[in-house]
Write a protein that holds these residues in place. Structure first.
Motif, PDB file in Angstrom:
ATOM      1  N   ALA A 195       0.810  -1.217   0.000  1.00 48.55           N
ATOM      2  CA  ALA A 195       0.000   0.000   0.000  1.00 48.55           C
ATOM      3  C   ALA A 195       0.847   1.273   0.000  1.00 48.55           C
ATOM      4  CB  ALA A 195      -0.953  -0.002   1.187  1.00 48.55           C
ATOM      5  N   VAL A 196       1.979   1.249   0.663  1.00 49.66           N
ATOM      6  CA  VAL A 196       2.817   2.448   0.727  1.00 49.66           C
ATOM      7  C   VAL A 196       3.438   2.797  -0.623  1.00 49.66           C
ATOM      8  CG1 VAL A 196       3.336   2.217   3.180  1.00 49.66           C
ATOM      9  CG2 VAL A 196       4.857   1.170   1.496  1.00 49.66           C
ATOM     10  N   GLU A 197       3.442   1.861  -1.574  1.00 48.27           N
ATOM     11  CA  GLU A 197       4.009   2.112  -2.905  1.00 48.27           C
ATOM     12  C   GLU A 197       2.928   2.407  -3.946  1.00 48.27           C
ATOM     13  OE1 GLU A 197       6.599  -1.061  -4.143  1.00 48.27           O
ATOM     14  OE2 GLU A 197       7.502  -1.211  -2.158  1.00 48.27           O
ATOM     15  N   GLN A 198       1.657   2.227  -3.606  1.00 51.32           N
ATOM     16  CA  GLN A 198       0.591   2.379  -4.581  1.00 51.32           C
ATOM     17  C   GLN A 198       0.354   3.842  -4.934  1.00 51.32           C
ATOM     18  OE1 GLN A 198      -2.782   0.205  -3.055  1.00 51.32           O
ATOM     19  NE2 GLN A 198      -1.631  -1.703  -2.999  1.00 51.32           N
ATOM     20  N   VAL A 199      -0.150   4.052  -6.149  1.00 46.22           N
ATOM     21  CA  VAL A 199      -0.417   5.415  -6.610  1.00 46.22           C
ATOM     22  C   VAL A 199      -1.785   5.873  -6.118  1.00 46.22           C
ATOM     23  CG1 VAL A 199       1.078   5.164  -8.620  1.00 46.22           C
ATOM     24  CG2 VAL A 199      -1.358   4.672  -8.849  1.00 46.22           C
ATOM     25  N   ASP A 200      -1.961   7.216  -6.045  1.00 47.56           N
ATOM     26  CA  ASP A 200      -3.233   7.763  -5.605  1.00 47.56           C
ATOM     27  C   ASP A 200      -3.899   8.637  -6.666  1.00 47.56           C
ATOM     28  OD1 ASP A 200      -1.665  10.102  -5.455  1.00 47.56           O
ATOM     29  OD2 ASP A 200      -1.446   9.923  -3.287  1.00 47.56           O
ATOM     30  N   HIS A 201      -3.269   8.734  -7.852  1.00 48.27           N
ATOM     31  CA  HIS A 201      -3.859   9.513  -8.942  1.00 48.27           C
ATOM     32  C   HIS A 201      -3.154   9.163 -10.247  1.00 48.27           C
ATOM     33  CE1 HIS A 201      -4.560  13.175 -11.465  1.00 48.27           C
ATOM     34  NE2 HIS A 201      -5.761  13.050 -10.936  1.00 48.27           N
ATOM     35  N   ILE A 202      -3.939   9.032 -11.318  1.00 52.70           N
ATOM     36  CA  ILE A 202      -3.387   8.820 -12.657  1.00 52.70           C
ATOM     37  C   ILE A 202      -3.881   9.968 -13.523  1.00 52.70           C
ATOM     38  CG2 ILE A 202      -3.403   7.345 -14.711  1.00 52.70           C
ATOM     39  CD1 ILE A 202      -3.820   4.948 -12.793  1.00 52.70           C
ATOM     40  N   LEU A 203      -2.953  10.603 -14.241  1.00 55.48           N
ATOM     41  CA  LEU A 203      -3.280  11.690 -15.155  1.00 55.48           C
ATOM     42  C   LEU A 203      -2.959  11.241 -16.573  1.00 55.48           C
ATOM     43  CD1 LEU A 203      -4.050  14.626 -15.860  1.00 55.48           C
ATOM     44  CD2 LEU A 203      -1.641  15.232 -15.433  1.00 55.48           C
ATOM     45  N   ILE A 204      -3.945  11.361 -17.457  1.00 50.57           N
ATOM     46  CA  ILE A 204      -3.764  11.039 -18.866  1.00 50.57           C
ATOM     47  C   ILE A 204      -3.950  12.333 -19.645  1.00 50.57           C
ATOM     48  CG2 ILE A 204      -4.707   9.771 -20.839  1.00 50.57           C
ATOM     49  CD1 ILE A 204      -5.508   7.611 -18.656  1.00 50.57           C
ATOM     50  N   GLU A 205      -2.916  12.725 -20.372  1.00 47.27           N
ATOM     51  CA  GLU A 205      -2.954  13.924 -21.202  1.00 47.27           C
ATOM     52  C   GLU A 205      -3.000  13.474 -22.656  1.00 47.27           C
ATOM     53  OE1 GLU A 205      -0.222  17.090 -19.104  1.00 47.27           O
ATOM     54  OE2 GLU A 205       0.609  15.060 -18.855  1.00 47.27           O
ATOM     55  N   LYS A 206      -4.223  13.536 -23.232  1.00 50.33           N
ATOM     56  CA  LYS A 206      -4.421  13.001 -24.574  1.00 50.33           C
ATOM     57  C   LYS A 206      -3.540  13.690 -25.614  1.00 50.33           C
ATOM     58  CE  LYS A 206      -8.751  12.457 -25.794  1.00 50.33           C
ATOM     59  NZ  LYS A 206     -10.225  12.509 -25.915  1.00 50.33           N
ATOM     60  N   SER A 207      -3.493  15.018 -25.608  1.00 49.70           N
ATOM     61  CA  SER A 207      -2.751  15.726 -26.649  1.00 49.70           C
ATOM     62  C   SER A 207      -1.249  15.443 -26.583  1.00 49.70           C
ATOM     63  CB  SER A 207      -3.009  17.231 -26.572  1.00 49.70           C
ATOM     64  OG  SER A 207      -2.611  17.729 -25.320  1.00 49.70           O
ATOM     65  N   ALA A 208      -0.727  15.186 -25.399  1.00 43.61           N
ATOM     66  CA  ALA A 208       0.700  14.879 -25.229  1.00 43.61           C
ATOM     67  C   ALA A 208       0.976  13.385 -25.352  1.00 43.61           C
ATOM     68  CB  ALA A 208       1.190  15.383 -23.877  1.00 43.61           C
ATOM     69  N   ARG A 209      -0.094  12.566 -25.423  1.00 42.92           N
ATOM     70  CA  ARG A 209       0.034  11.095 -25.457  1.00 42.92           C
ATOM     71  C   ARG A 209       0.900  10.631 -24.287  1.00 42.92           C
ATOM     72  NH1 ARG A 209      -2.926  12.677 -28.870  1.00 42.92           N
ATOM     73  NH2 ARG A 209      -3.484  11.682 -30.820  1.00 42.92           N
ATOM     74  N   ARG A 210       0.522  11.106 -23.086  1.00 40.84           N
ATOM     75  CA  ARG A 210       1.318  10.818 -21.893  1.00 40.84           C
ATOM     76  C   ARG A 210       0.421  10.454 -20.720  1.00 40.84           C
ATOM     77  NH1 ARG A 210       4.558  15.438 -21.482  1.00 40.84           N
ATOM     78  NH2 ARG A 210       2.751  16.513 -20.650  1.00 40.84           N
ATOM     79  N   MET A 211       0.887   9.504 -19.935  1.00 41.16           N
ATOM     80  CA  MET A 211       0.240   9.116 -18.684  1.00 41.16           C
ATOM     81  C   MET A 211       1.265   9.272 -17.574  1.00 41.16           C
ATOM     82  SD  MET A 211      -0.972   5.345 -17.344  1.00 41.16           S
ATOM     83  CE  MET A 211      -1.918   5.017 -18.794  1.00 41.16           C
ATOM     84  N   SER A 212       0.814   9.821 -16.449  1.00 41.14           N
ATOM     85  CA  SER A 212       1.672   9.870 -15.269  1.00 41.14           C
ATOM     86  C   SER A 212       0.841   9.448 -14.073  1.00 41.14           C
ATOM     87  CB  SER A 212       2.267  11.269 -15.064  1.00 41.14           C
ATOM     88  OG  SER A 212       1.251  12.237 -14.976  1.00 41.14           O
ATOM     89  N   ALA A 213       1.488   8.778 -13.151  1.00 40.70           N
ATOM     90  CA  ALA A 213       0.823   8.343 -11.928  1.00 40.70           C
ATOM     91  C   ALA A 213       1.606   8.884 -10.751  1.00 40.70           C
ATOM     92  CB  ALA A 213       0.750   6.820 -11.871  1.00 40.70           C
ATOM     93  N   THR A 214       0.862   9.359  -9.756  1.00 40.69           N
ATOM     94  CA  THR A 214       1.509   9.989  -8.613  1.00 40.69           C
ATOM     95  C   THR A 214       1.133   9.302  -7.307  1.00 40.69           C
ATOM     96  OG1 THR A 214      -0.299  11.582  -8.447  1.00 40.69           O
ATOM     97  CG2 THR A 214       1.631  12.267  -9.693  1.00 40.69           C
ATOM     98  N   ALA A 215       2.011   9.449  -6.351  1.00 45.14           N
ATOM     99  CA  ALA A 215       1.779   9.029  -4.970  1.00 45.14           C
ATOM    100  C   ALA A 215       2.185  10.202  -4.097  1.00 45.14           C
ATOM    101  CB  ALA A 215       2.604   7.788  -4.636  1.00 45.14           C
ATOM    102  N   ASP A 216       1.242  10.701  -3.326  1.00 45.28           N
ATOM    103  CA  ASP A 216       1.486  11.871  -2.478  1.00 45.28           C
ATOM    104  C   ASP A 216       2.061  13.048  -3.280  1.00 45.28           C
ATOM    105  OD1 ASP A 216       0.569  10.645  -0.117  1.00 45.28           O
ATOM    106  OD2 ASP A 216       2.515   9.661   0.156  1.00 45.28           O
ATOM    107  N   GLY A 217       1.546  13.249  -4.499  1.00 42.71           N
ATOM    108  CA  GLY A 217       1.956  14.380  -5.322  1.00 42.71           C
ATOM    109  C   GLY A 217       3.256  14.193  -6.075  1.00 42.71           C
ATOM    110  N   LYS A 218       3.930  13.078  -5.882  1.00 41.87           N
ATOM    111  CA  LYS A 218       5.203  12.819  -6.559  1.00 41.87           C
ATOM    112  C   LYS A 218       4.974  11.838  -7.698  1.00 41.87           C
ATOM    113  CE  LYS A 218       9.796  10.945  -5.867  1.00 41.87           C
ATOM    114  NZ  LYS A 218      10.660  10.156  -5.014  1.00 41.87           N
ATOM    115  N   VAL A 219       5.473  12.178  -8.903  1.00 43.17           N
ATOM    116  CA  VAL A 219       5.333  11.284 -10.053  1.00 43.17           C
ATOM    117  C   VAL A 219       6.201  10.054  -9.831  1.00 43.17           C
ATOM    118  CG1 VAL A 219       5.691  11.024 -12.534  1.00 43.17           C
ATOM    119  CG2 VAL A 219       4.793  13.178 -11.633  1.00 43.17           C
ATOM    120  N   VAL A 220       5.567   8.877  -9.870  1.00 41.45           N
ATOM    121  CA  VAL A 220       6.294   7.616  -9.665  1.00 41.45           C
ATOM    122  C   VAL A 220       6.244   6.713 -10.893  1.00 41.45           C
ATOM    123  CG1 VAL A 220       5.995   7.660  -7.161  1.00 41.45           C
ATOM    124  CG2 VAL A 220       4.297   6.510  -8.588  1.00 41.45           C
TER     125      VAL A 220
END
Length: 177
Positions: A38-63
Protein backbone atom coordinates in the motif's frame (compact mmCIF):
# COMPACT_ATOMS: atom_id res chain seq x y z
CA UNK A 1 13.57 -29.17 -57.21
CA UNK A 2 14.91 -25.94 -55.69
CA UNK A 3 11.51 -24.31 -56.11
CA UNK A 4 9.82 -27.17 -54.23
CA UNK A 5 12.36 -26.95 -51.38
CA UNK A 6 11.83 -23.18 -51.10
CA UNK A 7 8.05 -23.69 -51.02
CA UNK A 8 8.36 -26.31 -48.26
CA UNK A 9 10.66 -24.01 -46.29
CA UNK A 10 8.24 -21.10 -46.64
CA UNK A 11 5.31 -23.29 -45.57
CA UNK A 12 7.27 -24.51 -42.55
CA UNK A 13 8.10 -20.93 -41.51
CA UNK A 14 4.44 -19.93 -41.96
CA UNK A 15 3.25 -22.90 -39.89
CA UNK A 16 5.68 -22.07 -37.07
CA UNK A 17 4.54 -18.42 -37.13
CA UNK A 18 0.86 -19.44 -36.96
CA UNK A 19 1.52 -21.80 -34.05
CA UNK A 20 3.46 -19.05 -32.24
CA UNK A 21 0.65 -16.51 -32.65
CA UNK A 22 -2.02 -19.01 -31.56
CA UNK A 23 0.03 -20.06 -28.53
CA UNK A 24 0.77 -16.46 -27.60
CA UNK A 25 -2.89 -15.45 -27.91
CA UNK A 26 -4.68 -18.49 -26.48
CA UNK A 27 -2.04 -20.44 -24.56
CA UNK A 28 -1.74 -20.37 -20.79
CA UNK A 29 -0.99 -16.93 -19.42
CA UNK A 30 1.42 -16.05 -16.68
CA UNK A 31 -0.27 -15.03 -13.48
CA UNK A 32 -0.78 -11.31 -13.03
CA UNK A 33 1.82 -9.43 -10.98
CA UNK A 34 1.02 -9.01 -7.30
CA UNK A 35 -0.11 -5.62 -6.02
CA UNK A 36 2.62 -3.45 -4.58
CA UNK A 37 2.46 -2.78 -0.83
CA UNK A 38 0.00 0.00 0.00
CA UNK A 39 2.82 2.45 0.73
CA UNK A 40 4.01 2.11 -2.91
CA UNK A 41 0.59 2.38 -4.58
CA UNK A 42 -0.42 5.42 -6.61
CA UNK A 43 -3.23 7.76 -5.61
CA UNK A 44 -3.86 9.51 -8.94
CA UNK A 45 -3.39 8.82 -12.66
CA UNK A 46 -3.28 11.69 -15.15
CA UNK A 47 -3.76 11.04 -18.87
CA UNK A 48 -2.95 13.92 -21.20
CA UNK A 49 -4.42 13.00 -24.57
CA UNK A 50 -2.75 15.73 -26.65
CA UNK A 51 0.70 14.88 -25.23
CA UNK A 52 0.03 11.10 -25.46
CA UNK A 53 1.32 10.82 -21.89
CA UNK A 54 0.24 9.12 -18.68
CA UNK A 55 1.67 9.87 -15.27
CA UNK A 56 0.82 8.34 -11.93
CA UNK A 57 1.51 9.99 -8.61
CA UNK A 58 1.78 9.03 -4.97
CA UNK A 59 1.49 11.87 -2.48
CA UNK A 60 1.96 14.38 -5.32
CA UNK A 61 5.20 12.82 -6.56
CA UNK A 62 5.33 11.28 -10.05
CA UNK A 63 6.29 7.62 -9.66
CA UNK A 64 5.32 6.32 -13.12
CA UNK A 65 5.24 7.79 -16.64
CA UNK A 66 4.44 6.24 -20.00
CA UNK A 67 3.71 7.16 -23.59
CA UNK A 68 0.21 6.09 -24.56
CA UNK A 69 -1.93 5.15 -27.54
CA UNK A 70 -5.57 6.25 -27.63
CA UNK A 71 -8.70 5.61 -29.62
CA UNK A 72 -8.36 5.77 -33.40
CA UNK A 73 -10.08 9.24 -33.47
CA UNK A 74 -8.82 10.71 -30.20
CA UNK A 75 -9.80 14.38 -30.66
CA UNK A 76 -12.67 15.44 -28.42
CA UNK A 77 -14.70 13.66 -25.76
CA UNK A 78 -16.30 10.25 -26.32
CA UNK A 79 -19.92 10.68 -27.43
CA UNK A 80 -21.05 7.25 -28.58
CA UNK A 81 -20.13 3.62 -29.08
CA UNK A 82 -17.80 3.17 -32.03
CA UNK A 83 -16.67 6.80 -32.39
CA UNK A 84 -13.03 5.87 -31.65
CA UNK A 85 -12.71 8.59 -29.03
CA UNK A 86 -11.19 8.27 -25.57
CA UNK A 87 -13.45 9.89 -22.95
CA UNK A 88 -12.38 12.97 -21.03
CA UNK A 89 -13.08 13.81 -17.42
CA UNK A 90 -12.69 12.25 -13.98
CA UNK A 91 -13.02 8.50 -13.52
CA UNK A 92 -11.99 5.76 -11.13
CA UNK A 93 -10.52 2.33 -11.70
CA UNK A 94 -13.43 0.02 -10.97
CA UNK A 95 -12.19 -3.40 -12.11
CA UNK A 96 -9.03 -5.38 -12.86
CA UNK A 97 -8.95 -8.05 -15.57
CA UNK A 98 -5.91 -10.35 -15.66
CA UNK A 99 -7.57 -12.45 -18.43
CA UNK A 100 -8.18 -9.56 -20.82
CA UNK A 101 -7.81 -9.87 -24.61
CA UNK A 102 -5.02 -7.34 -24.03
CA UNK A 103 -2.08 -7.73 -21.66
CA UNK A 104 -3.84 -6.99 -18.36
CA UNK A 105 -6.48 -4.28 -18.09
CA UNK A 106 -7.73 -1.75 -15.57
CA UNK A 107 -11.36 -0.73 -16.18
CA UNK A 108 -12.65 2.82 -15.82
CA UNK A 109 -16.12 3.72 -14.55
CA UNK A 110 -17.23 5.18 -17.88
CA UNK A 111 -19.99 5.98 -18.77
CA UNK A 112 -21.17 8.15 -15.90
CA UNK A 113 -24.92 8.73 -15.35
CA UNK A 114 -24.71 12.09 -17.18
CA UNK A 115 -23.10 10.36 -20.21
CA UNK A 116 -25.91 7.80 -20.24
CA UNK A 117 -28.59 10.52 -19.98
CA UNK A 118 -27.01 12.60 -22.76
CA UNK A 119 -26.74 9.60 -25.06
CA UNK A 120 -30.29 8.48 -24.28
CA UNK A 121 -31.61 11.97 -25.12
CA UNK A 122 -29.79 11.73 -28.47
CA UNK A 123 -30.96 8.17 -29.11
CA UNK A 124 -27.42 6.75 -29.16
CA UNK A 125 -25.33 4.30 -27.13
CA UNK A 126 -22.67 6.09 -25.02
CA UNK A 127 -20.29 3.14 -25.29
CA UNK A 128 -18.41 1.61 -22.42
CA UNK A 129 -15.68 -0.85 -21.54
CA UNK A 130 -12.97 1.80 -21.40
CA UNK A 131 -9.73 0.35 -20.06
CA UNK A 132 -6.09 1.11 -19.54
CA UNK A 133 -4.38 -1.95 -21.02
CA UNK A 134 -1.28 -3.41 -22.64
CA UNK A 135 -0.85 -4.71 -26.17
CA UNK A 136 -3.16 -7.24 -27.83
CA UNK A 137 -2.50 -10.82 -26.79
CA UNK A 138 -0.86 -12.56 -29.72
CA UNK A 139 1.32 -9.53 -30.40
CA UNK A 140 3.18 -9.53 -27.10
CA UNK A 141 6.55 -8.96 -28.73
CA UNK A 142 5.35 -5.70 -30.34
CA UNK A 143 4.14 -2.30 -29.20
CA UNK A 144 1.69 -1.08 -31.82
CA UNK A 145 2.43 2.43 -33.11
CA UNK A 146 -0.04 5.30 -33.27
CA UNK A 147 -3.59 5.50 -31.94
CA UNK A 148 -5.23 2.14 -32.51
CA UNK A 149 -7.66 1.33 -29.70
CA UNK A 150 -11.44 1.63 -29.85
CA UNK A 151 -11.31 4.32 -27.14
CA UNK A 152 -9.07 2.80 -24.48
CA UNK A 153 -5.64 3.87 -23.29
CA UNK A 154 -2.83 1.49 -24.26
CA UNK A 155 0.75 1.20 -23.02
CA UNK A 156 3.54 -1.33 -23.52
CA UNK A 157 3.18 -4.65 -21.74
CA UNK A 158 6.08 -3.90 -19.38
CA UNK A 159 4.51 -0.54 -18.47
CA UNK A 160 1.14 -2.22 -17.94
CA UNK A 161 2.67 -4.71 -15.53
CA UNK A 162 4.12 -1.82 -13.50
CA UNK A 163 0.83 0.09 -13.49
CA UNK A 164 -1.07 -3.10 -12.60
CA UNK A 165 1.05 -3.43 -9.46
CA UNK A 166 0.69 0.23 -8.48
CA UNK A 167 -2.99 1.08 -9.18
CA UNK A 168 -5.67 -0.45 -6.95
CA UNK A 169 -9.40 -0.35 -7.55
CA UNK A 170 -10.67 3.12 -6.64
CA UNK A 171 -7.63 4.99 -8.01
CA UNK A 172 -8.80 8.33 -9.50
CA UNK A 173 -8.03 8.76 -13.21
CA UNK A 174 -8.17 12.20 -14.84
CA UNK A 175 -8.26 12.30 -18.64
CA UNK A 176 -7.51 15.72 -20.12
CA UNK A 177 -7.83 16.79 -23.78
Amino acid sequence: MLRRALLRGALLILAVAVVFVIWDRYGPRESAPDMAPAVEQVDHILIEKSARRMSATADGKVVFEAEIALGFKPGGDKQMEGDGKTPEGHFKINRRNPQSAFHLSLGLDYPHPEDIARAKAQGIDPGGDIFIHGQPNGLSVLTLPGDWTAGCIAVSNAEMETLWRLAPIGTPVEIRP
